[in-house]
Design a protein around this motif. Structure first.
Motif, mmCIF file in Angstrom:
data_model
loop_
_atom_site.group_PDB
_atom_site.id
_atom_site.type_symbol
_atom_site.label_atom_id
_atom_site.label_comp_id
_atom_site.label_asym_id
_atom_site.label_seq_id
_atom_site.Cartn_x
_atom_site.Cartn_y
_atom_site.Cartn_z
ATOM 1 N N ASP A 189 99.901 40.282 8.938
ATOM 2 C CA ASP A 189 100.429 39.693 7.630
ATOM 3 C C ASP A 189 100.846 38.314 8.097
ATOM 4 O O ASP A 189 101.747 37.702 7.306
ATOM 5 C CB ASP A 189 101.243 40.284 6.887
ATOM 6 C CG ASP A 189 102.457 40.667 7.456
ATOM 7 O OD1 ASP A 189 102.485 40.424 8.626
ATOM 8 O OD2 ASP A 189 103.420 41.506 6.935
ATOM 9 N N PHE A 190 100.159 37.813 9.141
ATOM 10 C CA PHE A 190 100.415 36.320 9.697
ATOM 11 C C PHE A 190 99.565 36.142 10.455
ATOM 12 O O PHE A 190 98.702 36.812 10.754
ATOM 13 C CB PHE A 190 102.020 36.461 10.342
ATOM 14 C CG PHE A 190 102.058 37.424 11.534
ATOM 15 C CD1 PHE A 190 101.450 37.019 12.616
ATOM 16 C CD2 PHE A 190 102.396 38.677 11.386
ATOM 17 C CE1 PHE A 190 101.589 37.730 13.911
ATOM 18 C CE2 PHE A 190 102.520 39.558 12.607
ATOM 19 C CZ PHE A 190 102.145 39.208 13.901
ATOM 20 N N ASP A 191 99.809 34.868 10.986
ATOM 21 C CA ASP A 191 98.397 34.001 11.627
ATOM 22 C C ASP A 191 98.759 34.373 12.994
ATOM 23 O O ASP A 191 99.361 33.706 13.917
ATOM 24 C CB ASP A 191 98.541 32.394 11.515
ATOM 25 C CG ASP A 191 97.448 31.824 12.223
ATOM 26 O OD1 ASP A 191 96.594 32.435 13.020
ATOM 27 O OD2 ASP A 191 97.484 30.639 11.837
ATOM 28 N N VAL A 192 98.006 35.449 13.331
ATOM 29 C CA VAL A 192 98.393 36.078 14.753
ATOM 30 C C VAL A 192 97.741 35.091 15.814
ATOM 31 O O VAL A 192 98.311 34.941 17.020
ATOM 32 C CB VAL A 192 97.867 37.395 14.710
ATOM 33 C CG1 VAL A 192 96.531 37.789 14.727
ATOM 34 C CG2 VAL A 192 98.369 38.121 16.346
ATOM 35 N N LYS A 193 96.585 34.530 15.530
ATOM 36 C CA LYS A 193 96.140 33.728 16.405
ATOM 37 C C LYS A 193 96.683 32.472 17.186
ATOM 38 O O LYS A 193 96.871 32.067 18.311
ATOM 39 C CB LYS A 193 94.614 33.188 16.110
ATOM 40 C CG LYS A 193 93.514 34.584 16.011
ATOM 41 C CD LYS A 193 92.254 34.002 15.712
ATOM 42 C CE LYS A 193 91.089 35.315 15.352
ATOM 43 N NZ LYS A 193 89.861 34.875 15.164
ATOM 44 N N SER A 194 97.311 31.835 15.842
ATOM 45 C CA SER A 194 98.131 30.799 16.316
ATOM 46 C C SER A 194 99.326 31.062 16.978
ATOM 47 O O SER A 194 99.852 30.343 18.097
ATOM 48 C CB SER A 194 98.590 29.864 15.045
ATOM 49 O OG SER A 194 97.384 29.542 14.381
ATOM 50 N N MET A 195 99.864 32.346 16.662
ATOM 51 C CA MET A 195 101.005 32.833 17.528
ATOM 52 C C MET A 195 100.673 33.201 18.913
ATOM 53 O O MET A 195 101.482 32.824 19.920
ATOM 54 C CB MET A 195 101.466 34.220 16.963
ATOM 55 C CG MET A 195 102.957 34.885 17.659
ATOM 56 S SD MET A 195 103.307 36.092 16.692
ATOM 57 C CE MET A 195 104.322 35.399 15.567
ATOM 58 N N LEU A 196 99.562 33.743 19.240
ATOM 59 C CA LEU A 196 99.212 33.770 20.698
ATOM 60 C C LEU A 196 98.815 32.752 21.421
ATOM 61 O O LEU A 196 99.143 32.553 22.396
ATOM 62 C CB LEU A 196 97.782 34.814 20.419
ATOM 63 C CG LEU A 196 97.868 36.091 19.844
ATOM 64 C CD1 LEU A 196 96.538 36.944 19.825
ATOM 65 C CD2 LEU A 196 98.870 37.052 20.667
ATOM 66 N N ARG A 197 98.376 31.733 20.782
ATOM 67 C CA ARG A 197 98.341 30.521 21.447
ATOM 68 C C ARG A 197 99.680 29.661 21.636
ATOM 69 O O ARG A 197 99.702 29.352 23.040
ATOM 70 C CB ARG A 197 97.567 29.306 20.733
ATOM 71 C CG ARG A 197 95.976 29.624 20.489
ATOM 72 C CD ARG A 197 95.258 28.621 19.919
ATOM 73 N NE ARG A 197 95.682 28.245 18.475
ATOM 74 C CZ ARG A 197 94.812 28.870 17.470
ATOM 75 N NH1 ARG A 197 93.762 29.611 17.586
ATOM 76 N NH2 ARG A 197 95.090 28.426 16.247
ATOM 77 N N GLU A 198 100.641 29.966 20.728
ATOM 78 C CA GLU A 198 102.032 29.375 21.260
ATOM 79 C C GLU A 198 102.551 30.218 22.235
ATOM 80 O O GLU A 198 103.343 29.507 22.985
ATOM 81 C CB GLU A 198 102.753 29.222 20.112
ATOM 82 C CG GLU A 198 104.151 28.693 20.290
ATOM 83 C CD GLU A 198 104.192 27.233 20.519
ATOM 84 O OE1 GLU A 198 105.282 26.803 20.837
ATOM 85 O OE2 GLU A 198 103.117 26.627 20.203
ATOM 86 N N ILE A 199 102.492 31.476 22.355
ATOM 87 C CA ILE A 199 103.036 32.320 23.403
ATOM 88 C C ILE A 199 102.423 32.026 24.634
ATOM 89 O O ILE A 199 102.998 31.743 25.728
ATOM 90 C CB ILE A 199 102.729 33.764 23.127
ATOM 91 C CG1 ILE A 199 103.738 34.244 21.755
ATOM 92 C CG2 ILE A 199 103.301 34.757 24.248
ATOM 93 C CD1 ILE A 199 103.396 35.719 21.423
ATOM 94 N N LYS A 200 101.051 31.850 24.595
ATOM 95 C CA LYS A 200 100.399 31.306 25.984
ATOM 96 C C LYS A 200 100.881 29.980 26.465
ATOM 97 O O LYS A 200 101.058 29.699 27.668
ATOM 98 C CB LYS A 200 98.842 31.264 25.798
ATOM 99 C CG LYS A 200 98.323 32.667 25.581
ATOM 100 C CD LYS A 200 96.756 32.461 25.516
ATOM 101 C CE LYS A 200 96.194 32.227 26.963
ATOM 102 N NZ LYS A 200 94.728 32.082 26.766
ATOM 103 N N ARG A 201 101.073 28.922 25.474
ATOM 104 C CA ARG A 201 101.494 27.959 25.811
ATOM 105 C C ARG A 201 103.236 27.938 26.601
ATOM 106 O O ARG A 201 103.409 27.455 27.588
ATOM 107 C CB ARG A 201 101.773 26.933 24.755
ATOM 108 C CG ARG A 201 101.767 25.420 25.054
ATOM 109 C CD ARG A 201 102.121 24.538 23.665
ATOM 110 N NE ARG A 201 103.237 24.951 22.861
ATOM 111 C CZ ARG A 201 104.368 24.404 23.033
ATOM 112 N NH1 ARG A 201 104.776 23.529 24.210
ATOM 113 N NH2 ARG A 201 105.450 24.492 22.436
#
Length: 289
Positions: free
Chosen positions: A175-187
């Motif tokens: 129920d959230f934008d998981v792909k954007s979150m994964l990209r930020e975690i990788k960063r």
């Protein structure tokens, strides 16, 4: 199991017992292992406290290493929200349970393989998560689905079977934008920032995501589903009386998400002739793990 080995195991994860042992070894052993009074002499000269603490640290470090391998994105979130004590507690809970097991092979097991410890990490995170950070569990479910499907690709049996999905497959809803979150975690990972930064920077964004993660052609595939297809597939799996449309079944079978779609599908006569507006879009992008 020999009492001396049980004592050493207990010293590795039980802080209070190790403190008592340091204070008075004979008394500590007599209190916690009354049947092993004769073993106390074995520890009189050889078991030094610094060595025991170093071994306890080694185990905690090995456990964190395994966690990081499984939960590539959510491991720093575990550290940020639950702290390093999460892993010491996990060791204590694991060995306390193992100590009650009657199987000698299980009682000497160390929880450093993902198939052993992964479910324990998830279970403990569920116990510690609050309403405000429960989304961490959803990121963990993504990491676990990727890692588990990868193990199945290597030939390991799946820990759970969910027919008619391909073995090792999982359906996930966010129920959230998981792909954007994964990209930020990788960063943040690439910047090697401290774990506290994740609590500040990683915040669920608006949006939703429906994914299928499964072994396919010797690798792990990720398929993006829209909500209607996700709901339709979920209902068809849970209830044989709610069959999916023939076109949906055809796509699912073609991309390898299901091993056998026969019982999912309604008959050709019952399906409408209209084509789906679009196939389940398969995400062909570098995997974030």
């Amino acid at each position: 199991m020999r009492a001396a080995y049980e004592i050493v195991q207990r010293l590795m994860w039980d802080f209070s017992f190790r403190a008592e042992f340091h204070q008075d070894r004979k008394e500590a052993i007599a209190k916690h292992f009354p049947e092993a009074r004769g073993e106390a002499i074995l520890f009189g000269e050889t078991a030094k406290l610094y060595g025991l603490e170093e071994e306890a640290y080694r185990r905690a470090a090995a456990l964190q290493r395994t966690s990081k391998a499984i939960f590539e994105h959510s491991h720093p979130l575990i550290l940020s929200f639950f702290g390093t004590q999460f892993f010491y507690r996990l060791l204590a809970n694991f060995f306390a349970r193992v100590a009650e097991d009657a199987s000698p092979s299980i009682r000497i097991l160390e929880p450093f393989d993902g198939y052993v410890v992964g479910p324990h990490i998830i279970e403990q995170a569920k116990e510690l998560a609050s309403r405000s950070n429960s989304w961490v569990l959803e990121v963990m479910s993504y990491d676990w689905a990727i890692w588990h499907a990868g193990r199945v690709v290597q030939g390991w049996p799946p820990l759970a079977k969910t027919p008619p999905l391909t073995e090792g497959g999982a359906l996930l809803a966010f129920d959230f934008d998981v792909k954007s979150m994964l990209r930020e975690i990788k960063r943040l990972n690439s910047c090697s920032v401290a774990s506290d930064f994740y609590k500040e920077r990683i915040v669920p964004g608006t949006g939703s995501e429906y994914l299928a993660i499964y072994p396919s052609d010797g690798s792990v595939a990720v398929a993006t589903l829209d909500k209607s297809h996700y709901d339709e597939l979920s209902r068809a799996i849970q209830d044989h009386n709610s069959p999916a449309r023939l076109e949906v079944c055809s796509v699912l079978e073609r991309i390898g998400l299901v091993a056998n779609a026969s019982f999912l599908c309604c008959s050709r006569e019952a399906s409408d002739e209209a084509r789906l507006s679009g196939e389940l879009p398969r995400v062909v992008e570098p995997q974030p793990h």
